[in-house]
Design a protein around this motif. Structure first.
Motif, PDB file in Angstrom:
ATOM      1  N   LYS G  90       0.798  -1.280  -0.009  1.00  0.00           N
ATOM      2  CA  LYS G  90       0.075   0.126   0.134  1.00  0.00           C
ATOM      3  C   LYS G  90       0.876   1.316   0.043  1.00  0.00           C
ATOM      4  O   LYS G  90       0.356   2.142  -0.592  1.00  0.00           O
ATOM      5  CB  LYS G  90      -0.952  -0.044   1.170  1.00  0.00           C
ATOM      6  CG  LYS G  90      -1.693   1.357   1.334  1.00  0.00           C
ATOM      7  CD  LYS G  90      -3.074   1.113   0.607  1.00  0.00           C
ATOM      8  CE  LYS G  90      -4.071   2.173   1.018  1.00  0.00           C
ATOM      9  NZ  LYS G  90      -5.145   2.043   0.099  1.00  0.00           N
ATOM     10  N   TYR G  93       2.034   1.265  -3.576  1.00  0.00           N
ATOM     11  CA  TYR G  93       1.079   1.447  -4.726  1.00  0.00           C
ATOM     12  C   TYR G  93      -0.301   1.714  -3.866  1.00  0.00           C
ATOM     13  O   TYR G  93      -0.834   1.187  -3.088  1.00  0.00           O
ATOM     14  CB  TYR G  93       0.652   0.150  -5.213  1.00  0.00           C
ATOM     15  CG  TYR G  93       1.968  -0.085  -6.161  1.00  0.00           C
ATOM     16  CD1 TYR G  93       2.165   0.229  -7.157  1.00  0.00           C
ATOM     17  CD2 TYR G  93       2.962  -1.157  -5.591  1.00  0.00           C
ATOM     18  CE1 TYR G  93       3.136  -0.003  -7.948  1.00  0.00           C
ATOM     19  CE2 TYR G  93       4.109  -1.443  -6.353  1.00  0.00           C
ATOM     20  CZ  TYR G  93       4.205  -0.748  -7.562  1.00  0.00           C
ATOM     21  OH  TYR G  93       5.532  -1.152  -8.174  1.00  0.00           O
ATOM     22  N   SER G  94      -0.621   3.223  -3.806  1.00  0.00           N
ATOM     23  CA  SER G  94      -1.558   3.646  -2.940  1.00  0.00           C
ATOM     24  C   SER G  94      -3.050   3.167  -3.430  1.00  0.00           C
ATOM     25  O   SER G  94      -3.852   3.163  -2.499  1.00  0.00           O
ATOM     26  CB  SER G  94      -1.619   5.276  -2.863  1.00  0.00           C
ATOM     27  OG  SER G  94      -2.014   5.739  -3.960  1.00  0.00           O
ATOM     28  N   ASN G  95      -3.188   2.916  -4.622  1.00  0.00           N
ATOM     29  CA  ASN G  95      -4.631   2.200  -5.082  1.00  0.00           C
ATOM     30  C   ASN G  95      -4.622   0.927  -4.832  1.00  0.00           C
ATOM     31  O   ASN G  95      -5.673   0.206  -5.411  1.00  0.00           O
ATOM     32  CB  ASN G  95      -4.862   2.594  -6.598  1.00  0.00           C
ATOM     33  CG  ASN G  95      -3.699   2.069  -7.361  1.00  0.00           C
ATOM     34  OD1 ASN G  95      -2.626   1.448  -6.989  1.00  0.00           O
ATOM     35  ND2 ASN G  95      -4.413   1.806  -8.766  1.00  0.00           N
ATOM     36  N   LYS G  97      -5.777  -2.246  -2.916  1.00  0.00           N
ATOM     37  CA  LYS G  97      -6.889  -2.718  -2.264  1.00  0.00           C
ATOM     38  C   LYS G  97      -6.779  -4.052  -1.596  1.00  0.00           C
ATOM     39  O   LYS G  97      -6.305  -4.879  -2.159  1.00  0.00           O
ATOM     40  CB  LYS G  97      -8.100  -2.760  -3.318  1.00  0.00           C
ATOM     41  CG  LYS G  97      -9.366  -2.408  -2.521  1.00  0.00           C
ATOM     42  CD  LYS G  97     -10.463  -1.900  -3.477  1.00  0.00           C
ATOM     43  CE  LYS G  97     -11.934  -2.270  -2.893  1.00  0.00           C
ATOM     44  NZ  LYS G  97     -13.113  -1.943  -3.726  1.00  0.00           N
ATOM     45  N   ILE G 107      -4.463  -4.370  -7.506  1.00  0.00           N
ATOM     46  CA  ILE G 107      -4.076  -2.995  -8.068  1.00  0.00           C
ATOM     47  C   ILE G 107      -4.562  -3.005  -9.223  1.00  0.00           C
ATOM     48  O   ILE G 107      -4.301  -3.608 -10.072  1.00  0.00           O
ATOM     49  CB  ILE G 107      -2.436  -2.945  -7.996  1.00  0.00           C
ATOM     50  CG1 ILE G 107      -1.665  -3.269  -6.595  1.00  0.00           C
ATOM     51  CG2 ILE G 107      -2.198  -1.749  -8.478  1.00  0.00           C
ATOM     52  CD1 ILE G 107      -0.239  -3.238  -6.689  1.00  0.00           C
ATOM     53  N   ASN G 109      -5.291  -0.583 -12.445  1.00  0.00           N
ATOM     54  CA  ASN G 109      -5.039   0.572 -13.264  1.00  0.00           C
ATOM     55  C   ASN G 109      -5.809   0.720 -14.488  1.00  0.00           C
ATOM     56  O   ASN G 109      -5.832   1.722 -15.129  1.00  0.00           O
ATOM     57  CB  ASN G 109      -3.577   0.696 -13.531  1.00  0.00           C
ATOM     58  CG  ASN G 109      -2.830   0.958 -12.204  1.00  0.00           C
ATOM     59  OD1 ASN G 109      -3.190   1.962 -11.235  1.00  0.00           O
ATOM     60  ND2 ASN G 109      -1.705   0.079 -12.225  1.00  0.00           N
TER      61      ASN G 109
END
Lengths: 247, 247, 247, 247, 247, 247, 247, 247
Positions: G90, G93-95, G97, G107, G109
Motif C-alpha cells: 500500500k 501502490y496507494s490504489n 486494495k 491493484i 489501473n
C-alpha cells in the motif's frame, strides 16, 4: 431383585446359599460380550435368537442353533452366512430360509409379533440392496413393522418426494447409501423422526471402501443423524429396535 | 395443506394467486440447508432458535439474533462461540449467558417446557466435560429432561454400576468418551434404550484427533449404537430430541 | 567371557587363535536378524527351532528344517504355512503335525519342559480363534504353561467373570480381540499382571483390517497394556516368554 | 472374601446387612474406569496416587489431590501438567516438585520402597528425553529400580554396546525412539527380557506425528516387543510395573 | 412452464386438476438421484439413455433397457458391465456391441449427431487405455466430437509436442494418467481450454490405488484443472459434455 | 549443437532444411514420457531396450519387441510379465528367458559389457527375493557388476558383518526389506557409499502393504538414504545405474 | 509459425538470426512452471498479472509487482497475502486494495473488460465465504461476469430454489461447501452447465481438514462435476475462465 | 585390520592389551546411532562436525559444540536451530553465522576443500527456498561444489530449459518441490545423472503436509529417482555427498 432383597430372602430361607450365590454372581454386564459374539441374549425378543455367522463354519453355526433351540428358542436369525453354510443347516432344519443378497438365514417356528409404529428403510441404489435386505430381515425378526423404498435411487428424488406421505408417516427411517452418502441428509431435512444413516462400500476409486460415504454422513449438515458402521444393516435395524421398542 | 388443497383453495378464491404461488414454491427440502447453516428453522421448538457460531464473527451472530428476535423468537442458543463474541452479544442482550467449557451462549426469554422422559448424558472423564456440556445445554434448550453423570470416569465403573437405577431409568443415553471410546459399549450392554455414542478428540499420539474413539464406536460389539461426529455434543442432543420427541 | 579375558586366555594358550577369533567375532547382535528371518536362534529353548513360513515355499522350508535337525534341533515350529506345504513336509517327517486354523506345523521329537507360572490366552470370539491358536501353540512350544478361554466371547462377560479365579491366577494374560478391541481394557482392569493385547483383523467396514482394534488397544484407558501387531499371535506368545522366562 | 464367604459371614452375624451389601456391590471391574480417569486406585501402591493432569485445570487437580490426601494418600503423582498448574499446587503443597521436561508433578511424603530388579530406560536422542523422564519418574513413583541411558543416541551404538553389561543386567527395558523407531529392534536382539517400545512424535515430514515410529515398532522383526501409544512414557512405566511386580 | 403459468392455465381450464397437480409435483431436483442410479434422465440427449451397470445383474440391466426402449429410447449405453452380462443382452438386442477394455455396452438404433468442437482424449500409457475407452465411448454417445491420443506415453513427450496442433485445436481436453499423475499439468500448461484430469488406479506400492495420481492432480501447479474420481472416464466425458454443449 | 549453430549450419548449407527441422524439433524432454511407458530410450545402453509389462497383454508386448528389434535393438528386458505372456513371446523368440520370482523376461542377443564398480544387492529375507531378483536382472541388463547377499536375513546380522569386506568393497548398495524396513539404516551406518533403500510389501497387519517399511526408510536416522517406491526393484537398479554410470 | 516457416523466413532474410533464435527457443512448455510460481504469464489477460502470495514475504511480492509493472502490467492480483504484507505494498501502490476475508490484494489501473456469459458462485455457509471471495475476486480480475449467492446456506435450500432463475441462467457455476460437501450434487442436478465443486476445510472432527467434503464431491452421484483442491477458490475461478473464455 | 591381525599383533607385542581391547571393542555399527543423534562422526569430513538442532536447547547445542571443538573439530554445522539459539552460540563463538531461511548455524575455522564435480540444486518456487538453502549449506559444508537454480519456478520451465547446459553439466541434481512434486520427473527426463527428489510441505488442502509431493515423487514415471523425507534438504545433500565423494 436387588442385592438387599437377595440377602433378605437368603437369611429368611426363601432361597438357599447356592441360589443366592448364583443370583449375586450374575454380572450386570452379562449382555455386552454375548451380543458381541452371537448377539443372542441381548437380542432376545420373546424366543428369538440371533447368530453372527461371519467367521464361524457351518458346524459351529449348526451347533449354536441346536443349543439355542434346546434352550427354548423358537426363532433363529443367522447373519453374514453363505449358501454353502445354509445347505448344511437346511439338512437339519428344513424350514430354514436363505436370503441370498444379504446372506441371511432364518428359522421361524413361531409368528413374530409386530409393533404398530413404522420403520421405513430407504436405499439409494440397486447396489445397496444387500445391505437394505439385511436391515429389513433383521428388523422384521426383531418385531418391527417395516416398509421399504428400495428403488428410490432408480426412481429419482421425485419418487422420494412423491412418497412423501410414506416418509412422513414413518416413526424411524434407515437410509442406506454408498458413494458420497448424501441421501440421509436429504431425508433428515424432510422429517423430525430419527434417521439412521448406513454408509455402504458401494463406489470405486476414492470411495475407499465406503470411507467417503461414512465421512459424508458423520459430517452431515442435517442435525442429529445416527451413523452406524459401513455396510452394517444389522446394526441399523437393531438401533431402530432400541428406538421403537424402548419401553 | 397439500398441492390439491392449495389448487382447490385457489380456484375457490380462498387464496389469491400470489399466496398460492408462495405456498407451492415452498420447497419440501427447506430444512436441510438451513439447519446446516444456523440450525434454526429445523431446530425450532416453540420460539427457540439455534445458531452455529463457528466461523461467524460477533457482528454476524448479533445480526442473526436480532433478525430472529424480530421474527418472534423468544429463546436463542448459539453454539461454538467464544468469550469475545459473548461480550459483544451481552452488551445488547443483557440476559445472555455464557457456558465457557462448551463455548455456548443462550438467551432465554420464555421458559422451555420439558418432556417427561429422561435423557441421561454420561461422560467418561474430566476432559470430555466440554462436549458433555454442549450436549446438556442443547438438550435442555430443546426441551429434553436431562440428567448427567459427568464423573463416571472419576468414580470408576463401580460408580457407573452403583448408578444402575439412574441408567436403567433413562429413555435415551448419550455416552461421551475419547481415547479408545469403549464406554458406549459398556453402557450399550446395560440397557435396551437407544445409546448415542460421541467420540471426543481427547487423547494423544495414535488417538489421531478422535479417530481411535470414532472407529472404536463404529466397530462396537454392542449392537445398535448410534454414532455421531467427533466432539459433536450438539448433534447427539439433537438426535436425542428426534428420538424422544418424535411424535 | 569379555574381550580382555579372551585376550588373556589366548595369550596364555588356554585357547588357540581360531577359538579366540570365533569368540571375538560372535556379534552381539546375532539374534536380531536371525529371529527376523527364521526365528530360530533367538527363539532357541533347549533344542527347539522356529521358522516363519510365510513367503517361503515348501522346498525352502524343508531345506531349513533339514539343516536345523542336522545341527541338532529336536523340535521345530513353522508358523504361517498351509496344508500344501505341510503335505510336503509330512512326507519327510511323518511325525509332523498341522494345526489348520493357525496354519502352524510342529515336529516334536523331545518333550518340552514347562514352567510353573500360568499364561492365560483369552479370545473374544470364534473368528479370533486362529490367532489364539497361533499364540497357544507357540507358547506351548516355548515351554510356557498355557490355559485358554477361547469361548469367552460366546459365553458373555459373565463367563469371563465366572472364570475370575482362572484369570486372577494367571501370571500373564494374552487377550485377543478384533472389531473395537475393548476386551483387553476390561481384563486389564481385573488384574495386575502383564496383559498383552493382540488386535485382530476380524471385522468389516471401518475396522479397516484391524486398524480399529489396534488403535483402541493403543489408546486403552487401562494403564500399561502391551500391544503387538495385528493378528500377531506368535509375537504375543514370544513376549509372554520374555516376561515369564526372563531369568 | 468371595460371595459365599460374605453370605456365610452375614448369616452368622459377623457382618451386618449394610456391610454385606457394600461388600457385594463392590464391582469386580472397579479399577478399569478409575485408572482411565485419574489412574489413582489401580495404580495405588501403598499410599501412592496418580492423577492424569491433561484436560484438568489447576483447581480440579488441586481438588483431587486434597480428597486423596484426606483419604490417606501419602504420595501423589500428576502427569501431563504445566508450570502454571504447578504454581497453584505449590502454594498449597510446598513440597510439590515439578519436572518440566515431562511436565510431571510429584508430592512425596513417604519414602517409596524399591524392588531389587532393575528397569532400564533407554532413549534414542535428546528430543526423546521428555518421554524418558515421564517414564522414569512414573517408574520411580511405582517403586521400580530405574537406571537410565539417556545419551545412547548421542554416544552412538558403540556406547550402547559398551554398556552391554548394564543392558544385560536389566530385568526389563523401556526403549524410547522417534523417527524410524528402530532402536527397540536392536535392543530386542541383545536381550531375552521384556522390551517395551515407546514410539515418540519426534521427527518431521513423513513421520506423521510418530506414526512412522509406531508402525516400525509394531512390525519389528525382533520377536516379542511390547508396544505402547506414541509418547506414552507413563504407560510404559506402568507396564514395567506389571511385569516386575506381578507377584 | 412456471408455477404461475400452471395456475393460470388451470384456472382457465386449459389443464385439469390432475394435470396441474402432476406438473406442480414434478420436483426441481428430479435429475439428481436419477443420474446417480442409472444416469439416464439427466444424461438424456435426444433419445439416448445411460445405465450404470456396476452392481446390477444381467436381468436387472435387461429390464431397465426394455423399459427405456418401451418409453422411446433409441440408443442405450451401459457402463461397467462384463462379457457375461453382455451375452444376456446380446440375445435380446442383437445389435448390442461390447467394448471389452472399458466393459461398456452400447445399443445404437439412431445415428448420434455430433457437435463441431473437438474433445481431445489423451492417455499416458497402455494401462490407462480402459479408462480412455470409457471416456471415448461415453463422449461419442453424448454427441461429442472425439479425437484420441492413446499412445502419447509410448511415443514420448516429443510425440505429444509433435501433435501440438491437434492439442491446440481442441476445445476441451481429457487427460488420463496413473502413477504420479503429472501429465495433466504438462497439458494444462500448453493450452487455455478446460483440461479434465482423470487419475487412474494404474501403479503399485505407494500409488495406493490411484491416490498418488489423485493428489498430484488436485495439487497441480497448473491453474484450473478439473479433477474427477479415480478411474472415472465416464464422469470426465460427461463433464466435457457440460462444457461443450452447455448452450 | 545449440539453436544458433543449427541455424548457421543450415544457412551455410552444411545441413539441409529437413535435417535442420529434425534437429530443432528434437524435444528436450523426449526421455521423460518414454521411460514412463516402455523405459526403452532413456534406458538404452548400447542396443538394449526395456519394456514395462504390467497392464500390457502378450500381443502388445510382442508387438513392441518386434518393432524394437526391427529398429536395431539386440537385447530386450520386459519387467512385470507372467508365465502366460512369456509362453507367447517364447514361441517367437526362442532364446527368451523367464525369471519367475520377479516375473521378468529377457532376450539377449549381444553380450552386455559390464562396468568394474560393484553394485551390492542385499535382501533381508526369503520373501524379499522377488524384488531382489528384479533389481539384479535389471542391473545386469544395464551393464552393472552385481553381487548379491540374498540370505543376509537367514544368516543373521553376524553374516552381514562377516561379509563386511564385500559390503565395504561395494560402490553402491541396494538394500531390500519389508516389515519395519530397518536394514538400510544398519547398512547405511557401515558404509559411505550410496545406499538405495527398497521397501517391500512383505509383512502383515499394520505393515499396510509396505507403508511401515516405506515410512521407516524415509525417516531413517542414517543420513542420506535414497528411497524408491514399494517393491520397486527396477527403479533401484536404474538409480544405481545413474550413480555408477553417470560419466 | 512452425519451425519450417521460421527457417524459411530466416533464410529468406525476413527475420534475422536473433529473431529466429528467439522464436525457436520459445519453449512450448513455458506456461507450466510459471503459473505454478506466480501465475502471471499463463494467467495474463490483457495486462493483468497474478501473484501467489503464500510463502513470499512482503519485499518479494513488492519486487515482483514492480518488475511486472515495469514490463507493462496494468493490473495485479496477489492471492493468499495478509494485512501486514498489504501495508507494505500500500505504501508504494496507494490504489492497492485488500480483501481481508480471502486475503487478496488487487491493484487496478485499467478497467477489466467483462464477458457476457454469467459465472455464478454459490457458497453453502458463512464459514465458506473467504473461499467464495477468493473465487469472486479472481474471476472478476480474469474478466468474468460474476454473480454470487453467498447466503444460500443461511437462507435454506428454498432460497436456492427460489433463485432457480439465476441458477439456470448461469453459464457456469462454482459451488463451495465444507463438511459433507453435498451442495454441488444438488446444484449439479438442477443444471446442465459445468459445475465446479470446491471443498472447504470448514468442519471439525472427522471432516479431517476438508477431506470429507473432497471425497464427497469426488464420489458425487451427480455426473460430471469438476473438483478442485480444498479451499482452492482461485483454481475454481481460473477453471471457470478456461471454460467461459476458451476462444 | 581384522580380528586375526589384531590378535597376532597383540601376541607379537606390537600392540598392548589396552590397545587390543580398544580395537576389538570398536563396534562395526558405530556410525549408525551417532549420525542419528548429532550426525557428527558419520558426517565427519576432515574436521567438520554436524549437529541436529531440533529438540535440543541452546545450552545443549553449545555444550556439544564445545566438546567437539575440544576434540579437534574446526568446522561446525548445526541444522534446524532458530535465531534465539543462535544468539546464545554467537556470544561464545563470534564467527558463528546464521542462515535464517533454513535455520542453519555454521562455525567455520578452516577452509573447506571442494570437489570438482558439480551438484546442482533446483527448487520449484519461492516457498521451497528454505529447504533449498538447507541443502545448499549442508552440501557446501560437506565439500561439494554447489550451483543453484532457485528461481526456476519463477522463471518458468523455459528458464529451466534455457539453463539446459548447466543442468546437463551437473554430476548430481537435487530437485526440491512441493504441491504435486512433478519437477523431479521433468529433470529426471533431461539427464542421466542421479536425481535426488525432495518433497516439501509447501501446499495446502489435499497436499496434506507434503504427502502429495512425496507420493508423486515415489510414483514418478521417470526411472530411478532417489527420494528423501519431506523437507529433508539435509538428507538430500548428504546423499549427494555419498554419491559424489564415494572413494
Amino acid at each position: 431383585m436387588d442385592i438387599k432383597q437377595i440377602l433378605e430372602n437368603y437369611k429368611n430361607g426363601l432361597i438357599n446359599i447356592e441360589e443366592s450365590e448364583k443370583l449375586l454372581s450374575r454380572p450386570p454386564l452379562e449382555d455386552i460380550g454375548y451380543a458381541c459374539i452371537d448377539h443372542n441374549r441381548e437380542l432376545r425378543t420373546g424366543n428369538s435368537e440371533i447368530i453372527y455367522g461371519e467367521g464361524k463354519n457351518a458346524q459351529q453355526i449348526l451347533g449354536i442353533i441346536k443349543k439355542m433351540i434346546e434352550k427354548g428358542a423358537k426363532n433363529i436369525l443367522a447373519s453374514r452366512c453363505n449358501d454353502e453354510k445354509f445347505q448344511v443347516i437346511k439338512q437339519v432344519y428344513s424350514n430354514a430360509k436363505y436370503y441370498s443378497a444379504s446372506r441371511t438365514i432364518t428359522i421361524i417356528n413361531e409368528e413374530i409379533e409386530k409393533i404398530k409404529e413404522k420403520l421405513l428403510i430407504i436405499s439409494a441404489g440397486t447396489s445397496d440392496i444387500p445391505i437394505a435386505e439385511e436391515a429389513q430381515i433383521t428388523a422384521n425378526f426383531l418385531g418391527l413393522n417395516v416398509e421399504t423404498l428400495n428403488d428410490v435411487g432408480v426412481a429419482g428424488i421425485h419418487r422420494l418426494l412423491s412418497k412423501i406421505d410414506i416418509i412422513q408417516n414413518a416413526s424411524c427411517i434407515i437410509v442406506i447409501a454408498g458413494m458420497e452418502g448424501a441421501l440421509p441428509s436429504v431425508v433428515g431435512g424432510l422429517v423430525d423422526v430419527p434417521v439412521i444413516a448406513v454408509p455402504t462400500s458401494v463406489g470405486y476409486g476414492s470411495s475407499f471402501g465406503g470411507l467417503s460415504a461414512l465421512l459424508g454422513m458423520l459430517n452431515s449438515c442435517a442435525s442429529g443423524l445416527a451413523v452406524v458402521n459401513i455396510d452394517n444393516g444389522f446394526g441399523a435395524a437393531y438401533l431402530a429396535k432400541r428406538i421403537l421398542k424402548r419401553k
